[in-house]
Design a protein around this motif. Structure first.
Motif, PDB file in Angstrom:
ATOM      1  N   ARG A 192      29.200  27.265   9.785  1.00  0.00           N
ATOM      2  CA  ARG A 192      29.458  27.220  11.233  1.00  0.00           C
ATOM      3  C   ARG A 192      28.165  27.309  12.024  1.00  0.00           C
ATOM      4  NH1 ARG A 192      34.245  30.187  10.211  1.00  0.00           N
ATOM      5  NH2 ARG A 192      33.380  32.173  10.881  1.00  0.00           N
ATOM      6  N   GLU A 193      27.246  28.151  11.560  1.00  0.00           N
ATOM      7  CA  GLU A 193      25.970  28.281  12.282  1.00  0.00           C
ATOM      8  C   GLU A 193      25.134  27.006  12.140  1.00  0.00           C
ATOM      9  OE1 GLU A 193      25.553  30.382  14.415  1.00  0.00           O
ATOM     10  OE2 GLU A 193      26.611  32.229  13.873  1.00  0.00           O
ATOM     11  N   GLU A 245      36.766  38.232  11.920  1.00  0.00           N
ATOM     12  CA  GLU A 245      36.257  37.195  12.822  1.00  0.00           C
ATOM     13  C   GLU A 245      35.706  37.909  14.045  1.00  0.00           C
ATOM     14  OE1 GLU A 245      35.688  34.159  12.201  1.00  0.00           O
ATOM     15  OE2 GLU A 245      36.574  34.461  10.230  1.00  0.00           O
ATOM     16  N   ASN A 271      26.419  24.767  14.580  1.00  0.00           N
ATOM     17  CA  ASN A 271      25.943  25.146  15.915  1.00  0.00           C
ATOM     18  C   ASN A 271      24.503  24.695  16.169  1.00  0.00           C
ATOM     19  OD1 ASN A 271      28.287  26.429  16.599  1.00  0.00           O
ATOM     20  ND2 ASN A 271      27.588  28.480  15.974  1.00  0.00           N
ATOM     21  N   LYS A 307      31.143  29.784   4.590  1.00  0.00           N
ATOM     22  CA  LYS A 307      31.787  29.129   5.744  1.00  0.00           C
ATOM     23  C   LYS A 307      31.143  29.569   7.048  1.00  0.00           C
ATOM     24  CE  LYS A 307      36.335  28.057   3.972  1.00  0.00           C
ATOM     25  NZ  LYS A 307      37.544  28.792   3.616  1.00  0.00           N
ATOM     26  N   ARG A 308      30.839  30.861   7.135  1.00  0.00           N
ATOM     27  CA  ARG A 308      30.141  31.356   8.337  1.00  0.00           C
ATOM     28  C   ARG A 308      28.795  30.680   8.492  1.00  0.00           C
ATOM     29  NH1 ARG A 308      31.931  36.086  10.710  1.00  0.00           N
ATOM     30  NH2 ARG A 308      33.595  36.988   9.474  1.00  0.00           N
TER      31      ARG A 308
END
Ligand code: ADP
Ligand code: ASP
Ligand code: MG
Length: 412
Positions: free
Chosen positions: A28-29, A235, A32, A24-25
């Motif tokens: 997110r990148e 987080e 981005n 998931k991280r």
């Protein structure tokens, strides 16, 4: 296009659920706007299990087969991470070291990265792939054999990829939220550092702080990789974690930046060796050839033509060292009366670039250990560190006492 490298250590990929959280991280990148190179370790405990299998099967194992076995843990997580990303509709695929190919020296179990071709992966990014998942820790030698980079080597894989792909940053996700003044498992007074200088991190790592592998710091320093350590469990904001950076980028720091330890050391003493020119070469040459990583060395004052030579090495290399010395004796290269191994010692070190300009730091360390009744067996120093070998039962006590004595719980 900007490439970001994200590395997830063993505890961060220990279960399928954690792999999902890590993915998931990564997602997110990607959102981005980054193309991401993900480096994964084996699931927590896997590499230790594989090393155990090898040692049980063959105590003085062939290092090429050791690498074939212990590198396999990363293959599993690389595939699982790619699958997890695909399930999230993020275009991803995995690469094992040999597929890149990440070319290394043939120093098995401690190989050095020599080359990382980028074309193949860049081409895939060009075709719409968003994440390249790479099995950390492993590569291939020019002889075509699988190699590994030494324990903790996925950090080095990550930094090397960041350098090769000119990544915007190399983020090392682990089970602590940054680099601390000492291992937070040893004292709750350990304080997270916002920044640490490359030189200090290099020393701390080489003296046992396993949060980063030493070679990863060397590479980051040489290629000026923006290296950050942060938690995969919390987080975190963008400026969270610890930035490993040039000395000039640190405004204020303590004289001693941190305390490191290495738990599993051994002290070996060769008794009654002839005190003659060439004796050190005759002892340490065969040890190096046998793959024994000798650290501290002390030679006693000569007593009528013979002397004692003491050295330290990792405890799991004692058998190799004993065999190398017995072989050298049988071959007539050296003579000694006895070889005594003390396998209950550990090494505790203080590190700080401030030591260059401050006198009395070593003395304060020795006084602190004296006040705790801890006997020092061997000492070594360099410009920015002091290390001592002590009985392993005093490890925690020594680290805590030194952390207190140098006021590391307080910011500078
Ligand atoms: P990973 O599996 O993510 O590579 P490691 O176990 O190799 O993680 O490294 C993280 C561990 O390093 C931490 O859990 C911590 O116990 C240990 N450690 C040792 N010294 C330090 C330090 N100075 N700062 C932070 N962590 C440290
Ligand atoms: N899995 C390897 C080890 O445990 C490499 C790494 O995690 O960095 O040493
Ligand atoms: Mg590690």
């Amino acid at each position: 296009m900007s490439i970001l490298v994200m590395k997830f250590g063993g505890t961060s990929v220990a279960t399928l659920d954690r792999i999902r959280r890590a993915a998931k991280r990564v997602g997110r990148e990607v959102a981005n706007g980054h193309d991401v190179i993900v480096i994964v370790s084996a699931m927590a405990g896997e590499t230790n299990k594989l090393v155990g299998f090898v040692e049980e099967t063959s105590p003085l194992y062939d290092a090429r087969e050791y690498d074939a076995v212990v590198s396999s843990g990363e293959n599993v997580t690389a595939g699982l991470m790619a699958l997890t990303l695909q399930e999230m509709d993020v275009p991803a695929r995995s690469w094992q070291g040999w597929q890149v190919p990440l070319i290394t020296s043939s120093a098995h179990a401690a190989a050095r990265i020599e080359e990382i071709p980028t074309e193949n992966i860049l081409k895939k990014f060009g075709e719409g792939m968003k994440v390249a998942v790479i099995a950390g820790f492993q590569g291939i030698s020019r002889e075509g054999r699988i190699t590994t980079l030494g324990r903790g080597g996925s950090d080095t894989s990550a930094v090397a990829f960041a350098a090769a792909f000119d990544a915007v940053r190399c983020d090392i996700y682990t089970d602590v939220d940054g680099v601390y003044t000492t291992d937070p498992r040893i004292t709750s007074k350990a304080r997270k550092l916002d920044r640490i200088a490359f030189e200090e991190m290099l020393e701390l790592a080489s003296l046992g702080a396993k949060v980063l592998q030493t070679r990863s710091v060397e590479l980051a320093m040489r290629y000026n990789v923006k290296l950050r350590v942060l938690s995969s469990f919390e987080e975190m904001s963008d400026d969270a974690g610890t930035l490993v950076c040039a000395e000039e980028d640190i405004v204020e720091s303590n004289v001693v930046a941190g305390v490191a330890y290495s738990r599993d050391e051994a002290k070996m003493t060769l008794q009654g060796v002839a005190d003659r020119p060439g004796i050190a070469a005759a002892i340490f040459g065969p040890l190096a050839e046998a793959g024994v990583n000798v650290d501290m060395i002390v030679q006693n004052i000569s007593d009528g033509g013979t002397t004692d030579m003491t050295f330290s090495c990792p405890v799991n290399e004692v058998k190799r060292a004993e065999k190398a010395m017995a072989d050298a004796k049988a071959a007539g290269a050296i003579d000694f009366a006895g070889l005594v191994a003390d396998t209950d010692v550990c090494k505790v070190s203080i590190v700080g670039i401030g030591m260059r300009s401050h006198a009395g730091v070593a003395a304060k360390m020795f006084q602190t250990l004296r006040d705790e009744g801890i006997n020092i067996k061997v000492i070594t120093t360099s410009e920015i560190k002091v290390s001592v070998l002590i009985d392993r039962k005093y490890l925690e006590l020594a680290v805590q006492a030194l952390h207190d004595a140098f006021g590391l719980h307080r910011a500078a």
